[in-house]
Design a protein around this motif. Structure first.
Motif, PDB file in Angstrom:
ATOM      1  N   VAL A   1       0.783  -1.456  -0.138  1.00 13.54           N
ATOM      2  CA  VAL A   1       0.001  -0.104   0.055  1.00 13.54           C
ATOM      3  C   VAL A   1       0.843   0.715   0.046  1.00 13.54           C
ATOM      4  O   VAL A   1       0.152   2.115  -0.175  1.00 13.54           O
ATOM      5  N   VAL A   2       1.876   1.183   0.858  1.00 18.56           N
ATOM      6  CA  VAL A   2       2.951   2.521   0.576  1.00 18.56           C
ATOM      7  C   VAL A   2       3.220   2.731  -1.061  1.00 18.56           C
ATOM      8  O   VAL A   2       3.476   4.009  -1.372  1.00 18.56           O
ATOM      9  N   LEU A   3       3.615   1.648  -1.649  1.00 15.86           N
ATOM     10  CA  LEU A   3       3.244   1.957  -3.435  1.00 15.86           C
ATOM     11  C   LEU A   3       1.953   2.798  -3.992  1.00 15.86           C
ATOM     12  O   LEU A   3       2.279   3.199  -4.818  1.00 15.86           O
ATOM     13  N   THR A   4       0.637   2.150  -3.256  1.00 19.82           N
ATOM     14  CA  THR A   4      -0.651   2.291  -4.049  1.00 19.82           C
ATOM     15  C   THR A   4      -0.801   3.513  -3.826  1.00 19.82           C
ATOM     16  O   THR A   4      -2.100   4.467  -4.204  1.00 19.82           O
ATOM     17  N   LEU A   5      -0.638   4.062  -2.383  1.00 22.29           N
ATOM     18  CA  LEU A   5      -1.661   4.674  -1.415  1.00 22.29           C
ATOM     19  C   LEU A   5      -1.980   5.891  -2.116  1.00 22.29           C
ATOM     20  O   LEU A   5      -2.788   7.205  -2.034  1.00 22.29           O
ATOM     21  N   PRO A   6      -0.341   6.539  -2.632  1.00 17.38           N
ATOM     22  CA  PRO A   6      -0.453   8.011  -3.538  1.00 17.38           C
ATOM     23  C   PRO A   6      -1.360   8.106  -4.341  1.00 17.38           C
ATOM     24  O   PRO A   6      -2.177   9.361  -4.673  1.00 17.38           O
ATOM     25  N   ALA A   7      -2.289   6.937  -5.262  1.00 21.03           N
ATOM     26  CA  ALA A   7      -2.282   6.951  -6.578  1.00 21.03           C
ATOM     27  C   ALA A   7      -4.220   7.482  -6.255  1.00 21.03           C
ATOM     28  O   ALA A   7      -4.707   8.005  -6.461  1.00 21.03           O
ATOM     29  N   LEU A   8      -4.403   6.677  -4.786  1.00 14.01           N
ATOM     30  CA  LEU A   8      -6.166   7.028  -4.320  1.00 14.01           C
ATOM     31  C   LEU A   8      -5.435   8.473  -4.374  1.00 14.01           C
ATOM     32  O   LEU A   8      -6.906   8.763  -4.024  1.00 14.01           O
ATOM     33  N   PHE A   9      -4.520   9.027  -2.847  1.00 10.90           N
ATOM     34  CA  PHE A   9      -5.178  10.573  -3.020  1.00 10.90           C
ATOM     35  C   PHE A   9      -4.822  10.821  -3.767  1.00 10.90           C
ATOM     36  O   PHE A   9      -5.525  12.043  -3.745  1.00 10.90           O
ATOM     37  N   ILE A  10      -4.531  11.048  -4.958  1.00  8.70           N
ATOM     38  CA  ILE A  10      -4.136  12.021  -6.293  1.00  8.70           C
ATOM     39  C   ILE A  10      -5.955  12.207  -6.535  1.00  8.70           C
ATOM     40  O   ILE A  10      -6.210  12.880  -7.593  1.00  8.70           O
ATOM     41  N   ALA A  11      -6.605  10.990  -7.019  1.00 10.77           N
ATOM     42  CA  ALA A  11      -7.778  10.503  -7.261  1.00 10.77           C
ATOM     43  C   ALA A  11      -8.811  11.370  -6.242  1.00 10.77           C
ATOM     44  O   ALA A  11      -9.487  12.090  -6.916  1.00 10.77           O
ATOM     45  N   LEU A  12      -8.379  11.307  -4.663  1.00 15.32           N
ATOM     46  CA  LEU A  12      -9.506  12.212  -4.010  1.00 15.32           C
ATOM     47  C   LEU A  12      -8.957  14.002  -3.951  1.00 15.32           C
ATOM     48  O   LEU A  12      -9.806  13.912  -4.407  1.00 15.32           O
ATOM     49  N   GLY A  13      -7.696  13.857  -4.544  1.00 13.89           N
ATOM     50  CA  GLY A  13      -7.477  15.719  -4.052  1.00 13.89           C
ATOM     51  C   GLY A  13      -7.101  15.683  -5.815  1.00 13.89           C
ATOM     52  O   GLY A  13      -7.359  17.026  -5.539  1.00 13.89           O
ATOM     53  N   ALA A  14      -6.953  15.491  -6.701  1.00 13.38           N
ATOM     54  CA  ALA A  14      -7.270  16.537  -7.723  1.00 13.38           C
ATOM     55  C   ALA A  14      -8.024  17.580  -8.206  1.00 13.38           C
ATOM     56  O   ALA A  14      -8.167  18.737  -8.554  1.00 13.38           O
ATOM     57  N   PRO A  15      -9.881  17.410  -8.021  1.00  8.61           N
ATOM     58  CA  PRO A  15     -10.885  18.028  -8.200  1.00  8.61           C
ATOM     59  C   PRO A  15     -10.847  19.183  -7.795  1.00  8.61           C
ATOM     60  O   PRO A  15     -10.391  20.460  -7.964  1.00  8.61           O
TER      61      PRO A  15
END
Length: 399
Positions: A57-71
């Motif tokens: 999850v250390v690797l994949t967690l940023p992608a989730l927060f990009i999805a949540l934060g980009a808008p």
């Protein structure tokens, strides 16, 4: 009394493009840099409960927060200042990115990775928005294609760097996050906040027009990430266990992706609908070949075909989404598109993993490939008038 002369509008050139392309690589660095050192991290935190799940999850967690934060990043970029948001988050990215150098808690590292994802959301949104702000017409679409090409090539470079640095300990790779703070210095000197035309003030984002490109982008992100995650497992099942061979085949797929992205500007002459149909069809056929392959050469051919298709696909989806947005809408629209792309990437291993549990990995890839072909047919039917709506960018009317 004569009026003072109006200021000459600034003209962006190679320096601005290079800085924005380097900034666009930061989310890629976060996505692939750590992959080679995950086994060592898991050894380090073996005593932590659930480490076998938490370390990946250390690797994949940023992608989730990009999805949540980009808008949200897009809204901030539209309402305040794109340049200041970009520079501030580049510096913060270095701070949070290097945090694992001194953090001894796996849970604290996960928090730092979530904050890295928030920064990446703003960086990617601002870089893409400023490319669309600084250039118009054919140059804009050419540089959006170059953005995909450069980020794809950088993924291969960062993967190799991660492996080389990881030989000196898993923490060593985190020093590379300092690059963002160094790049922020010339950004502060050579980038500028574009002026908003007065007649565009307060224009809302056209949610209805963005809905279809955004939904298709979620699928595009899922397809794009499928073989990035799964190809090594397919090769292992095919009897290829040598790391160098797997790395070479993965690099070949990345090269095909880069070639597709590099051809995007010329391919726009075919029009939006034919492009999307061809891209999803190529990606789907490639996945079907990989999923049903009986030999390694067929796997390689299928991976290259999928890579070429997705290399064309990503700049097509981005241009489709941002084309026609005004300055006051562009940051928000780009943020929503970025969110959709990374949501698809985050969902990709979950979706393929779920399908693989029921049908095996080959069957799962075949299902995703079949879905791509079905989507190509759906696009052919539903987007009959779309090329005309985007005639300035897609189609021979641009001539």
């Amino acid at each position: 009394m004569s009026r003072p002369p109006l200021p000459t509008p600034r003209s962006a050139g190679a320096v601005q493009l290079a800085l924005l392309l380097v900034g666009s690589c930061m989310p890629v660095l976060g996505a692939v840099l750590l992959s080679p050192v995950l086994p060592r991290m898991e050894e380090e935190f073996a005593s932590v409960g659930g480490a076998e799940i938490l370390v990946p999850v250390v690797l994949t967690l940023p992608a989730l927060f990009i999805a949540l934060g980009a808008p949200f990043a897009g809204v901030i970029a539209d309402r305040f200042d794109r340049k200041r948001l970009l520079i501030g988050t580049m510096v913060a990215y270095s701070v949070f990115g290097t945090a694992p150098l001194y953090l001894d808690s796996l849970h604290a590292i996960l928090v730092s990775r979530a904050l890295v994802g928030v920064c990446e959301a703003a960086i990617m949104t601002c870089c893409t928005t400023l490319i669309a702000d600084y250039w118009t017409g054919r140059r804009r679409i050419r540089y959006l294609g170059v953005q995909t090409l450069v980020t794809t090539v950088s993924a291969t470079l960062f993967f190799a760097l991660g492996g080389a640095l990881g030989a000196n300990g898993w923490r060593t790779v985190f020093w590379l996050y300092l690059v963002a703070a160094l790049v922020a210095l010339p950004m502060a000197r050579f980038l500028w906040q574009p002026e908003q035309p007065a007649h565009e003030d307060g224009q809302p984002v056209p949610a209805r027009r963005l809905a279809v490109p955004v939904l298709v982008t979620v699928v595009g992100g899922l397809v794009f990430y499928t073989l990035i995650v799964q190809l090594s497992y397919v090769l292992d099942e095919a009897g290829v266990s040598d790391s160098a061979a797997i790395g070479g085949i993965t690099a070949l797929m990345s090269l095909a992706t880069a070639i597709g992205a590099g051809l995007f500007a010329k391919a726009t002459w075919f029009g939006l609908r034919p492009l999307l149909v061809a891209e999803f069809a190529l990606s789907g056929l490639g996945l079907l070949l990989v999923g049903g392959a009986a030999s390694v050469p067929v796997v390689v051919a299928g991976a290259a075909l999928t890579g070429f298709g997705t290399g064309l696909l990503l700049p097509t989806l981005l241009t489709w989404a941002v084309d026609g947005l005004s300055f006051a809408q562009r940051g928000s629209g780009t943020g929503v598109w970025t969110s959709a792309l990374f949501l698809g990437e985050f969902l990709s291993p979950l979706a393929v993993g779920g399908l693989a549990a029921a049908a095996g990995l080959g069957g799962a890839l075949g299902i995703v490939g079949g879905a791509c072909l079905a989507l190509a047919l759906l696009v052919a039917v539903l987007l009959r008038g779309a090329s005309g709506q985007h005639a300035e960018v897609f189609g021979r009317a641009a001539a």
